[in-house]
Design a protein around this motif. Structure first.
Motif, short mmCIF file in Angstrom:
data_model
loop_
_atom_site.label_atom_id
_atom_site.label_comp_id
_atom_site.label_asym_id
_atom_site.label_seq_id
_atom_site.Cartn_x
_atom_site.Cartn_y
_atom_site.Cartn_z
N GLY A 23 11.32 8.83 -4.12
CA GLY A 23 11.21 8.32 -5.47
C GLY A 23 9.77 7.95 -5.76
O GLY A 23 8.84 8.50 -5.16
N TYR A 24 9.57 6.98 -6.64
CA TYR A 24 8.21 6.60 -7.00
C TYR A 24 8.25 5.26 -7.72
O TYR A 24 9.30 4.78 -8.14
N HIS A 25 7.10 4.64 -7.83
CA HIS A 25 6.92 3.59 -8.83
C HIS A 25 5.64 3.93 -9.59
O HIS A 25 4.67 4.47 -9.03
N SER A 26 5.64 3.63 -10.88
CA SER A 26 4.50 3.97 -11.73
C SER A 26 3.52 2.82 -11.74
O SER A 26 3.90 1.67 -11.99
N VAL A 67 -6.47 4.64 -13.58
CA VAL A 67 -7.70 5.37 -13.90
C VAL A 67 -8.81 5.06 -12.91
O VAL A 67 -9.84 5.74 -12.91
N LEU A 68 -8.64 4.05 -12.07
CA LEU A 68 -9.68 3.69 -11.11
C LEU A 68 -9.76 4.73 -10.00
O LEU A 68 -8.77 5.38 -9.66
N PRO A 69 -10.93 4.93 -9.40
CA PRO A 69 -11.08 5.90 -8.31
C PRO A 69 -10.16 5.54 -7.14
O PRO A 69 -10.04 4.39 -6.75
N GLY A 70 -9.52 6.58 -6.57
CA GLY A 70 -8.66 6.39 -5.41
C GLY A 70 -7.24 5.96 -5.73
O GLY A 70 -6.42 5.82 -4.82
N SER A 71 -6.92 5.74 -6.99
CA SER A 71 -5.57 5.32 -7.37
C SER A 71 -4.80 6.51 -7.94
O SER A 71 -5.36 7.56 -8.24
N SER A 72 -3.49 6.32 -8.08
CA SER A 72 -2.62 7.38 -8.57
C SER A 72 -1.64 6.80 -9.57
O SER A 72 -1.14 5.69 -9.38
N PRO A 73 -1.32 7.52 -10.65
CA PRO A 73 -0.34 7.01 -11.61
C PRO A 73 1.04 6.81 -10.99
O PRO A 73 1.76 5.88 -11.35
N LEU A 74 1.42 7.71 -10.09
CA LEU A 74 2.73 7.63 -9.45
C LEU A 74 2.54 7.44 -7.95
O LEU A 74 1.86 8.25 -7.30
N ALA A 75 3.11 6.40 -7.41
CA ALA A 75 3.05 6.14 -5.97
C ALA A 75 4.35 6.58 -5.33
O ALA A 75 5.43 6.16 -5.74
N LEU A 101 12.66 0.73 2.53
CA LEU A 101 11.93 1.32 1.42
C LEU A 101 10.45 1.30 1.74
O LEU A 101 9.87 0.25 2.01
N ASP A 102 9.83 2.48 1.73
CA ASP A 102 8.39 2.63 1.99
C ASP A 102 7.70 3.07 0.70
O ASP A 102 8.13 4.04 0.06
N LEU A 103 6.63 2.36 0.34
CA LEU A 103 5.83 2.71 -0.83
C LEU A 103 4.43 3.10 -0.40
O LEU A 103 3.85 2.46 0.49
N LYS A 104 3.90 4.13 -1.04
CA LYS A 104 2.56 4.58 -0.71
C LYS A 104 1.52 3.54 -1.10
O LYS A 104 0.49 3.40 -0.44
N SER A 105 1.78 2.81 -2.19
CA SER A 105 0.89 1.74 -2.62
C SER A 105 1.72 0.71 -3.37
O SER A 105 2.84 0.98 -3.80
N ALA A 136 -0.27 0.73 1.49
CA ALA A 136 1.13 1.09 1.70
C ALA A 136 1.93 -0.13 2.16
O ALA A 136 1.43 -1.00 2.87
N THR A 137 3.19 -0.19 1.73
CA THR A 137 4.05 -1.32 2.06
C THR A 137 5.38 -0.82 2.60
O THR A 137 5.75 0.35 2.41
N ARG A 138 6.09 -1.72 3.26
CA ARG A 138 7.42 -1.40 3.79
C ARG A 138 8.34 -2.59 3.57
O ARG A 138 7.98 -3.73 3.84
N ARG A 139 9.52 -2.30 3.07
CA ARG A 139 10.57 -3.30 2.91
C ARG A 139 11.78 -2.89 3.75
O ARG A 139 12.23 -1.74 3.66
#
Length: 324
Positions: A163-166, A173-181, A209-213, A229-232
């Motif tokens: 899945g993703y979170h927005s 818009v910042l360098p190194g970030s992504s609209p969808l994680a 649940l693992d999130l990229k950011s 990255a985080t983990r729940r």
């Protein structure tokens, strides 16, 4: 030499034909009934679900594999098999093909799905040009679920998917970030109705649940920041359904261990959350409900030195359905 080779490959050819015949029909074992709602009506019928599954597997075997069992001697004769080998071939197909249908039914019952998400945003900062841009991203998110059972009114399930979170567009818009994680989730659990099909349902689930950011709120600046990255990981217990007569309940308790992958706490991520509702369904369309929502202690900083206190909210509601 050629006759000897034919006798050697003959049983294998017969088994390949049996496997292909079984596999070609497996995708229709449950899919059509699920698509038009027939499967749901079957599960609501008086017959146990186990009987329904066994009947469908038996019908699959009778129409795909049993004809090959009867044709096995003829196939064997074409490959020059002796009489005793023909008997062994027929018996092996008679005993082995039902197992193929049963194992194939597990794969046919596997629920698969996929969704796609497109994110587009436009940010125009009037103060900092670095906070301006037109971020966009697309993610495909497959998922799968598998259910084993029921066994004595209990079934086990296994789910997994992407899945993703927005992220906040101002941060995306910042360098190194992504609209969808990207997010990955897994869960395993069991559901049981020990008091009958119309009684209380009990559910227990282990999940991750693992999130990229992670988006973290920065109170001093009134905005959010993208962290690593985080983990729940957690466990959830739930109960829902009719307890007795007009009395119904619906509730769950969840414990979560939420951390950034370096071991820091995730600010504002609660450890314990709970929800419970007691409903009384009176005659003539009247329903009374008392519900409570609990939010446990939450760390306010990554080092857990400051924490937000827990809170409890209780509501009473009355609903009436007009008899029209």
């Amino acid at each position: 030499m050629e006759a000897k080779l034919l006798r050697a490959v003959g049983p294998g050819v017969a088994w390949v034909a049996a496997l292909l015949a079984s596999m070609l029909a497996l995708n229709r074992l449950f899919a059509a009934d699920y698509a038009d709602g027939t499967l749901e009506q079957m599960l609501l019928a008086a017959a146990p679900p186990t009987v329904i599954v066994v009947a469908k597997v038996a019908a699959h075997w009778l129409t795909t594999s049993l004809p090959l069992v009867f044709m096995a001697p003829l196939i064997g004769l074409q490959f020059g098999l002796p009489g005793d080998a023909l008997v062994v071939l027929a018996l092996s197909l008679l005993l082995g093909t039902p197992a193929v249908s049963l194992i194939g039914a597990i794969g046919a019952a596997l629920t698969l799905g996929v969704r796609g998400d497109l994110f587009m945003a436009s940010v125009d900062s009037t103060t900092q040009s670095l906070n301006s841009g037109n971020p966009s991203a697309f993610l495909a998110s497959p998922k799968a679920g598998l259910v084993f059972g029921p066994f004595s009114s209990t079934e086990f399930y296994l789910n997994g998917g992407f899945g993703y979170h927005s992220n906040d567009a101002r941060s995306a818009v910042l360098p190194g970030s992504s609209p969808l994680a990207r997010a990955r989730s897994y869960e395993v659990g069991l559901r049981s109705k020990p008091f009958g099909p119309d009684g209380l349902e009990l559910i227990a689930t282990l999940w991750q649940l693992d999130l990229k950011s992670e988006l973290v709120f920065v109170g001093d600046e009134g905005t959010t920041e993208v962290r690593g990255a985080t983990r729940r990981r957690g466990v959830e217990f739930a109960a829902r359904g009719q307890v007795w007569g007009p009395v119904h309940v619906n509730g769950s308790v969840t414990y979560t261990n939420a951390e950034v992958r370096n071991g820091d706490a995730i600010p504002l991520a609660p450890e314990v959350t709970a929800y419970g509702a007691l409903m009384l369904k009176w005659p003539e369309g009247l329903t009374s409900q008392v519900q409570a929502t609990y939010m446990g202690v939450r760390p306010l900083t990554e080092d857990r030195s400051f924490k937000s206190p827990a809170w409890l909210d209780i509501d009473l509601s009355e609903r009436y359905r007009l008899p029209i």
